[in-house]
Design a protein around this motif. Sequence first.
Motif, PDB file in Angstrom:
ATOM      1  N   ALA A 210       0.827  -1.209   0.000  1.00  0.00           N
ATOM      2  CA  ALA A 210       0.000   0.000   0.000  1.00  0.00           C
ATOM      3  C   ALA A 210       0.861   1.258   0.000  1.00  0.00           C
ATOM      4  CB  ALA A 210      -0.933  -0.005   1.213  1.00  0.00           C
ATOM      5  N   GLU A 213       2.194   1.334  -3.709  1.00  0.00           N
ATOM      6  CA  GLU A 213       1.188   1.465  -4.767  1.00  0.00           C
ATOM      7  C   GLU A 213       0.343   2.721  -4.615  1.00  0.00           C
ATOM      8  OE1 GLU A 213      -0.997  -2.170  -4.635  1.00  0.00           O
ATOM      9  OE2 GLU A 213       0.747  -3.418  -5.166  1.00  0.00           O
ATOM     10  N   ASP A 214       0.111   3.152  -3.381  1.00  0.00           N
ATOM     11  CA  ASP A 214      -0.721   4.342  -3.157  1.00  0.00           C
ATOM     12  C   ASP A 214       0.101   5.629  -3.082  1.00  0.00           C
ATOM     13  OD1 ASP A 214      -2.748   2.511  -3.030  1.00  0.00           O
ATOM     14  OD2 ASP A 214      -3.062   2.652  -0.862  1.00  0.00           O
ATOM     15  N   LEU A 216       2.233   6.710  -0.810  1.00  0.00           N
ATOM     16  CA  LEU A 216       2.072   7.354   0.487  1.00  0.00           C
ATOM     17  C   LEU A 216       3.313   8.131   0.924  1.00  0.00           C
ATOM     18  CD1 LEU A 216       0.044   4.665   2.460  1.00  0.00           C
ATOM     19  CD2 LEU A 216      -0.766   6.616   1.130  1.00  0.00           C
ATOM     20  N   CYS A 300      -2.233   8.818   4.439  1.00  0.00           N
ATOM     21  CA  CYS A 300      -3.165   9.010   3.329  1.00  0.00           C
ATOM     22  C   CYS A 300      -3.940  10.314   3.456  1.00  0.00           C
ATOM     23  CB  CYS A 300      -4.140   7.839   3.255  1.00  0.00           C
ATOM     24  SG  CYS A 300      -5.119   7.603   4.765  1.00  0.00           S
TER      25      CYS A 300
END
Length: 320
Positions: A210, A213-214, A216, A300
Amino acid sequence: INAEYMGAIKMARMYTSCYDMIALRNCYHGMSDGTSGVTALNTWHLNVPTGFGVHHAICPDTYRGPFTGPSAGDQYADDVASVIAHTTSGRVAGFLCEPVQGVGGTVVMPQGYLEKVYATVRAAGGVCIADEVQTGFGRTGTHFWGFQALSDGKAMPDVVTMAKGIGNGFPLGAVAAKRRVARPFANKIFFNTYGGNPVASAIGRAVLRAVEEDGLQENSRVVGDHFLKGMKELKEKHSVVGDVRGMGLMLGMELVKDRTTKAPAVEETAHVFERTKDLGVLVGKGGLHGNVLRIKPPMCVTKPDIDFALHAMDSALSSL
């Protein structure tokens, strides 16, 4: 509890056959029997014997400490050499340090500090341990690890401890070490009932995916810069704000009664702490005197979220 720290310290002692550890005043590395003596904040200490073999150097605080100029990193690093020379045999097991002190009030290690201290510790036979429990996994924005961010990649630890962010709220901790440092551990048993838990391991892998891929880490940099800019504007507006500091989404705001004396504004901080909660924003509180707002939102978080938080902080500060 605090198994990652205990494992790292034991590893350093077994590898070097030395016992003395160097840590920093104002640090926090847990409160178990095995680590509370390393933590250097009286608010976390019970009146029981702890800390045998641990020596604390001056906290490199460029706001409140004795050295604040451009050469502060070198000056604080020299104190580590002095501690080794005066309080140990001259040989040490290791040095344990947070790149940005969390519980201690978001104290950022000055540039040049880590690489000089690491060289000093290694010259004394010790290993260098980076505590990335709060700074790791991209929170500082510019780099994945805090020790990279605070040394421009020039300081490389021998051991890294990690927890908190690695599990995104799930209880998970880990220790990574150079093979030569970890190898002596194989000669003895070091056991944790939950070590290697497959559920925790799966969650840790998912968190790593995460973060990547995100995006952050990049979000921490961009949104963190926006947050820090807004906090600096609040400092210009409110005289009770003595200092704002940090990087990425690991930020701090220190409140003082007077900017010249820097007397800690303890009651005022408690008021702002509670008032921001009433307005819908949760912040932490830390520092030896409890006068630093510790701001470490989820990675996030968005700019509109930050604007809402800044407005709440402004309102809380205005209500003093």
